[in-house]
Design an enzyme around this catalytic site. Structure first.
Site, PDB file in Angstrom:
ATOM      1  N   TRP A 161      22.182 -10.085  15.114  1.00 23.06           N
ATOM      2  CA  TRP A 161      20.864  -9.432  15.239  1.00 23.06           C
ATOM      3  C   TRP A 161      20.265  -9.084  13.890  1.00 23.06           C
ATOM      4  CZ3 TRP A 161      21.862  -5.274  19.648  1.00 23.06           C
ATOM      5  CH2 TRP A 161      22.212  -5.953  20.832  1.00 23.06           C
TER       6      TRP A 161
ATOM      7  N   GLU B 192      26.739 -22.493   8.210  1.00 23.47           N
ATOM      8  CA  GLU B 192      25.306 -22.237   8.319  1.00 23.47           C
ATOM      9  C   GLU B 192      24.607 -22.730   7.064  1.00 23.47           C
ATOM     10  OE1 GLU B 192      24.517 -18.664  11.092  1.00 23.47           O
ATOM     11  OE2 GLU B 192      25.183 -17.852   9.191  1.00 23.47           O
TER      12      GLU B 192
ATOM     13  N   GLY C 222      16.692 -19.269   9.778  1.00 21.77           N
ATOM     14  CA  GLY C 222      15.416 -18.572   9.932  1.00 21.77           C
ATOM     15  C   GLY C 222      14.206 -19.411   9.553  1.00 21.77           C
TER      16      GLY C 222
ATOM     17  N   GLY D 199      20.691 -16.372  15.151  1.00 16.79           N
ATOM     18  CA  GLY D 199      19.947 -15.231  14.635  1.00 16.79           C
ATOM     19  C   GLY D 199      18.748 -14.942  15.521  1.00 16.79           C
ATOM     20  N   GLY D 200      17.598 -15.448  15.122  1.00 17.13           N
ATOM     21  CA  GLY D 200      16.336 -15.147  15.809  1.00 17.13           C
ATOM     22  C   GLY D 200      16.394 -15.281  17.325  1.00 17.13           C
TER      23      GLY D 200
HETATM   24  P1  PGA Z   1      18.711 -18.102  12.662  1.00 20.95           P
HETATM   25  O1  PGA Z   1      19.864 -17.293  11.907  1.00 20.95           O
HETATM   26  O2  PGA Z   1      19.250 -18.532  13.987  1.00 20.95           O
HETATM   27  O3  PGA Z   1      17.566 -17.111  12.802  1.00 20.95           O
HETATM   28  O4  PGA Z   1      18.354 -19.271  11.798  1.00 20.95           O
HETATM   29  C1  PGA Z   1      21.200 -17.710  11.977  1.00 20.95           C
HETATM   30  C2  PGA Z   1      22.081 -16.822  11.130  1.00 20.95           C
HETATM   31  O5  PGA Z   1      21.660 -16.418  10.043  1.00 20.95           O
HETATM   32  O6  PGA Z   1      23.204 -16.475  11.540  1.00 20.95           O
END
Ligand code: PGA
Length: 251
Positions: A11, A168, A174, A234-235
């Site tokens: 989050w 990642e 993001g 994330g998002g």
């Molecule tokens: P994201 O972030 O899905 O918003 O790209 C992933 C993360 O940083 O774990």
């Protein structure tokens, strides 16, 4: 060796405790006492107690986004693995690229945090990944090797049984740009090879999650790759419908 898919939500610095509680209640209703994938949410520190309470009795697990490596003492503003365990966390993210980018995280500090998390019997989720400059400069494998070998240095195979890695690519976090399934699978397979060099056959039971703009519409294809064992989201983990659809893709 079969690896249970994990769908984890990061989050970051989002959601109040009340918002997080509502989201976890929705997730708990969805997964009940268990679905085919493991489900983890990593709220803000202040959101952890409400998330733990909302997850009680369900298969939803709660983790933290970071921890300090000392167990206790005069370290103003920090939280240790024992404190997070006492708050109900089962997992701790280590070395997220935002921590590397903005808060001075290095392979050495990843390694110290990893030792602290393992000492508490919690599950570490160690994040690795290259920047766009590094990828375009032909440094992908060098960077991943440095991060894996440096982060995991000195830790014995037995201690690493619970380890989870999250690959990642920084340029995909993001940004709405996801690594292609081929790019992701290639990197995951390389990382598994690195793990094999470090921990031998145990590498086949270590989960490697993919993270970086995972969404309901790309999750199934990514999760279908042989070396992609889950997602760190994330998002899209902030919305019940989206995260729920990604969980479905992993089941
Ligand atoms: P994201 O972030 O899905 O918003 O790209 C992933 C993360 O940083 O774990």
């Amino acid at each position: 060796m079969a690896r249970t898919t994990m769908i984890a939500g990061n989050w970051k610095m989002n959601l109040t405790p009340a918002e997080g509680e509502a989201l976890v209640k929705g997730l708990a209703d969805k997964v009940g006492s268990g679905v085919a994938a493991e489900v983890l949410v990593c709220p803000t520190f202040t959101g952890i107690p409400a998330a733990v309470a909302a997850a009680a009795g369900s298969a939803v697990q709660v983790g933290a986004q970071n921890c300090y490596w000392q167990a206790k003492g005069a370290y103003t503003g920090e939280l240790s693995a024992p404190l997070l365990k006492a708050a109900g966390c089962s997992h701790i993210l280590i070395g997220h690229s935002e921590r590397r980018q903005y808060f001075g995280e290095t392979e050495q500090t990843v390694n110290k945090r990893l030792n602290a998390v393992l000492a508490e019997g919690l599950v570490p989720v160690v994040c690795i990944g290259e920047t766009l400059d590094e990828r375009e400069g032909g440094q992908l494998e060098t960077v991943l090797r440095r991060q894996v070998e440096g982060g995991l240095a000195g830790i014995g195979a037995k201690d690493l049984q619970s380890l989870i890695i999250a690959y990642e690519p920084v340029w995909a976090i993001g940004t709405g740009v996801t690594a292609s399934t081929e790019q992701a699978q290639e990197a995951h397979s390389f990382v598994r090879g690195l793990l094999r060099d470090t921990v031998g056959e145990l590498a086949d039971s270590i989960r490697i999650l993919y993270g970086g703009s995972v969404k309901p519409d790309n999750a199934a294809e990514l999760l279908g790759q042989p070396d992609i064992d889950g997602a760190l989201v994330g998002g899209a983990s902030l919305k019940l419908d989206d995260f729920g659809a990604i969980i479905d893709a992993g089941c």
